[in-house]
Design a protein around this motif. Sequence first.
Motif, mmCIF file in Angstrom:
data_model
loop_
_atom_site.group_PDB
_atom_site.id
_atom_site.type_symbol
_atom_site.label_atom_id
_atom_site.label_comp_id
_atom_site.label_asym_id
_atom_site.label_seq_id
_atom_site.Cartn_x
_atom_site.Cartn_y
_atom_site.Cartn_z
ATOM 1 N N PHE A 164 0.847 -1.184 0.000
ATOM 2 C CA PHE A 164 0.000 0.000 0.000
ATOM 3 C C PHE A 164 0.881 1.232 0.000
ATOM 4 C CE2 PHE A 164 -1.802 3.417 2.561
ATOM 5 C CZ PHE A 164 -2.994 3.640 1.907
ATOM 6 N N TYR A 165 0.486 2.261 -0.709
ATOM 7 C CA TYR A 165 1.169 3.547 -0.620
ATOM 8 C C TYR A 165 0.154 4.672 -0.726
ATOM 9 C CZ TYR A 165 1.167 3.760 -5.819
ATOM 10 O OH TYR A 165 0.824 3.774 -7.143
ATOM 11 N N ASN A 166 0.465 5.793 -0.090
ATOM 12 C CA ASN A 166 -0.412 6.956 -0.144
ATOM 13 C C ASN A 166 -0.356 7.562 -1.540
ATOM 14 O OD1 ASN A 166 -1.271 6.936 2.545
ATOM 15 N ND2 ASN A 166 0.619 7.900 3.195
ATOM 16 N N PHE A 167 -1.514 7.884 -2.060
ATOM 17 C CA PHE A 167 -1.593 8.485 -3.375
ATOM 18 C C PHE A 167 -2.342 9.799 -3.246
ATOM 19 C CE2 PHE A 167 -3.523 9.022 -7.607
ATOM 20 C CZ PHE A 167 -2.367 9.014 -8.365
ATOM 21 N N ASP A 168 -1.621 10.890 -3.385
ATOM 22 C CA ASP A 168 -2.191 12.232 -3.270
ATOM 23 C C ASP A 168 -2.758 12.630 -4.634
ATOM 24 O OD1 ASP A 168 -2.761 14.904 -2.997
ATOM 25 O OD2 ASP A 168 -0.842 15.423 -2.053
ATOM 26 N N TYR A 200 -0.968 14.698 -7.701
ATOM 27 C CA TYR A 200 -0.733 13.960 -8.935
ATOM 28 C C TYR A 200 -1.370 14.687 -10.123
ATOM 29 C CZ TYR A 200 -0.532 10.228 -12.381
ATOM 30 O OH TYR A 200 -0.296 9.512 -13.525
ATOM 31 N N TYR A 257 7.118 1.133 -5.987
ATOM 32 C CA TYR A 257 6.683 0.803 -4.621
ATOM 33 C C TYR A 257 6.632 -0.704 -4.391
ATOM 34 C CZ TYR A 257 5.447 5.604 -3.432
ATOM 35 O OH TYR A 257 5.490 6.937 -3.142
ATOM 36 N N ARG A 294 10.242 11.284 -3.508
ATOM 37 C CA ARG A 294 9.098 10.988 -2.651
ATOM 38 C C ARG A 294 8.944 9.486 -2.424
ATOM 39 N NH1 ARG A 294 2.619 12.009 -3.088
ATOM 40 N NH2 ARG A 294 2.215 10.928 -1.145
ATOM 41 N N CYS A 295 9.107 8.708 -3.472
ATOM 42 C CA CYS A 295 9.014 7.248 -3.337
ATOM 43 C C CYS A 295 10.086 6.740 -2.381
ATOM 44 C CB CYS A 295 9.173 6.568 -4.696
ATOM 45 S SG CYS A 295 7.837 6.872 -5.851
ATOM 46 N N GLU A 314 9.025 7.556 1.178
ATOM 47 C CA GLU A 314 7.911 6.708 1.629
ATOM 48 C C GLU A 314 8.381 5.276 1.916
ATOM 49 O OE1 GLU A 314 4.636 7.449 2.221
ATOM 50 O OE2 GLU A 314 5.131 9.550 1.893
ATOM 51 N N ASN A 350 8.317 3.469 5.555
ATOM 52 C CA ASN A 350 7.632 2.191 5.718
ATOM 53 C C ASN A 350 8.559 1.140 6.323
ATOM 54 O OD1 ASN A 350 5.319 0.385 5.217
ATOM 55 N ND2 ASN A 350 6.760 -0.621 3.851
#
Length: 134
Positions: free
Chosen positions: A3-7, A11, A34, A81-82, A85, A89
């Motif tokens: 799972f990753y946050n997706f803004d 985007y 990711y 950013r990746c 994140e 994590n």
Amino acid sequence: MKFYNFDIASYCANTQHLDWQEDLAFRRLLDAYYWRELPLPVSIDECCRLVRAEKPEHTAAVETVLREFFTLEDDGWHIERCDREIFKNRTRSSLNNYQRFRSLVLARDGARCAYCGAEDRPLELDHIFPRSRR
């Protein structure tokens, strides 16, 4: 990562100019980044294979997106950013594993030190000498 946050707002603000193929390429590249928790391969051909870009217009879209949004370093294509994140994590996951293990050990030992029996001090997993080193 599963799972990753997706803004979505960020985007859309940064990718409005992408055509259909480029948008799909970017999303697939992000997913691969990711999922693998690694930079994308240095070779654009390998990146294309990774995201199933087979037609010439697909490979062109992958190359366009890589050059616009990613930074090529010695170990592959990066997005800051990746990387942040993924690091967060991994850190969170390591801390959670330690806390889970610690609570299981303390519960097993009745919240007492397994070596000296102390219960009136902050307990760590190993605050004297490990039994294996005796």
